[in-house]
Design a protein around this motif. Structure first.
Motif, PDB file in Angstrom:
ATOM      1  N   CYS A 142     -55.489  49.064 -19.015  1.00 57.36           N
ATOM      2  CA  CYS A 142     -54.774  48.987 -17.734  1.00 57.36           C
ATOM      3  C   CYS A 142     -53.622  49.981 -17.684  1.00 57.36           C
ATOM      4  O   CYS A 142     -53.399  50.620 -16.664  1.00 57.36           O
ATOM      5  N   GLY A 143     -52.877  50.105 -18.767  1.00 52.66           N
ATOM      6  CA  GLY A 143     -51.721  50.997 -18.780  1.00 52.66           C
ATOM      7  C   GLY A 143     -52.105  52.449 -18.554  1.00 52.66           C
ATOM      8  O   GLY A 143     -51.512  53.134 -17.715  1.00 52.66           O
ATOM      9  N   ALA A 144     -53.087  52.937 -19.284  1.00 56.82           N
ATOM     10  CA  ALA A 144     -53.534  54.323 -19.134  1.00 56.82           C
ATOM     11  C   ALA A 144     -54.136  54.554 -17.752  1.00 56.82           C
ATOM     12  O   ALA A 144     -53.904  55.592 -17.123  1.00 56.82           O
ATOM     13  N   THR A 145     -54.876  53.590 -17.282  1.00 58.62           N
ATOM     14  CA  THR A 145     -55.485  53.699 -15.957  1.00 58.62           C
ATOM     15  C   THR A 145     -54.412  53.726 -14.878  1.00 58.62           C
ATOM     16  O   THR A 145     -54.482  54.531 -13.946  1.00 58.62           O
ATOM     17  N   LEU A 146     -53.414  52.864 -14.995  1.00 58.86           N
ATOM     18  CA  LEU A 146     -52.333  52.840 -14.015  1.00 58.86           C
ATOM     19  C   LEU A 146     -51.591  54.171 -13.971  1.00 58.86           C
ATOM     20  O   LEU A 146     -51.264  54.662 -12.890  1.00 58.86           O
ATOM     21  N   MET A 147     -51.329  54.761 -15.121  1.00 63.02           N
ATOM     22  CA  MET A 147     -50.637  56.052 -15.149  1.00 63.02           C
ATOM     23  C   MET A 147     -51.461  57.121 -14.426  1.00 63.02           C
ATOM     24  O   MET A 147     -50.923  57.902 -13.646  1.00 63.02           O
ATOM     25  N   ALA A 148     -52.762  57.150 -14.672  1.00 64.56           N
ATOM     26  CA  ALA A 148     -53.639  58.121 -14.010  1.00 64.56           C
ATOM     27  C   ALA A 148     -53.716  57.858 -12.510  1.00 64.56           C
ATOM     28  O   ALA A 148     -53.697  58.796 -11.704  1.00 64.56           O
ATOM     29  N   LEU A 149     -53.784  56.583 -12.125  1.00 59.90           N
ATOM     30  CA  LEU A 149     -53.821  56.236 -10.704  1.00 59.90           C
ATOM     31  C   LEU A 149     -52.524  56.627 -10.005  1.00 59.90           C
ATOM     32  O   LEU A 149     -52.544  57.150  -8.891  1.00 59.90           O
ATOM     33  N   LEU A 150     -51.389  56.377 -10.663  1.00 58.14           N
ATOM     34  CA  LEU A 150     -50.105  56.739 -10.076  1.00 58.14           C
ATOM     35  C   LEU A 150     -50.000  58.252  -9.876  1.00 58.14           C
ATOM     36  O   LEU A 150     -49.495  58.714  -8.850  1.00 58.14           O
ATOM     37  N   GLU A 151     -50.488  59.015 -10.838  1.00 56.13           N
ATOM     38  CA  GLU A 151     -50.462  60.478 -10.714  1.00 56.13           C
ATOM     39  C   GLU A 151     -51.371  60.952  -9.575  1.00 56.13           C
ATOM     40  O   GLU A 151     -50.994  61.808  -8.776  1.00 56.13           O
ATOM     41  N   ALA A 152     -52.568  60.384  -9.487  1.00 57.16           N
ATOM     42  CA  ALA A 152     -53.497  60.764  -8.419  1.00 57.16           C
ATOM     43  C   ALA A 152     -52.941  60.360  -7.051  1.00 57.16           C
ATOM     44  O   ALA A 152     -53.049  61.121  -6.086  1.00 57.16           O
ATOM     45  N   GLU A 153     -52.332  59.184  -6.979  1.00 56.60           N
ATOM     46  CA  GLU A 153     -51.752  58.725  -5.718  1.00 56.60           C
ATOM     47  C   GLU A 153     -50.570  59.603  -5.320  1.00 56.60           C
ATOM     48  O   GLU A 153     -50.401  59.933  -4.152  1.00 56.60           O
ATOM     49  N   ARG A 154     -49.765  60.004  -6.299  1.00 55.69           N
ATOM     50  CA  ARG A 154     -48.612  60.870  -6.023  1.00 55.69           C
ATOM     51  C   ARG A 154     -49.090  62.203  -5.433  1.00 55.69           C
ATOM     52  O   ARG A 154     -48.505  62.708  -4.467  1.00 55.69           O
TER      53      ARG A 154
END
Length: 100
Positions: free
Chosen positions: A46-58
């Protein structure tokens, strides 16, 4: 550098985007939807996925605010929905367990 939960708490997006993302939350399926949004990360924590999602969303939000022709509204909503779903799961995992 902020931790993941702080980054999520400090996200400020238009209400309509947030409402649309919340609407999709019940239908979110991690295996199906993450594979479409971030194919390389559908089986990570979840942590790694959240970081990638936050970057893509940004990146998507930057395109939105720049009025870019490459902005994809549906993808932006899907990314926000995925962030909400992953954050919910991350909170469950990160929450300290009570000793009985």
């Amino acid at each position: 550098m902020q931790d993941i939960q702080s980054q999520i708490r400090h996200l400020k997006r238009p209400d309509l985007l947030v409402q649309a993302a919340r609407f999709g939350l019940d239908g979110f399926r991690r295996s199906r939807d993450l594979a479409r949004l971030l194919p390389d990360l559908s089986h990570t924590s979840c942590g790694a996925t959240l970081m990638a999602l936050l970057e893509a969303e940004r990146a998507e939000n930057d395109a939105r605010t720049a009025h870019s022709a490459h902005y994809a509204l549906i993808r932006h909503i899907q990314l926000l929905t995925a962030i909400m779903a992953e954050a919910r799961d991350f909170d469950i995992i990160a929450r300290p367990r009570s000793v009985t």
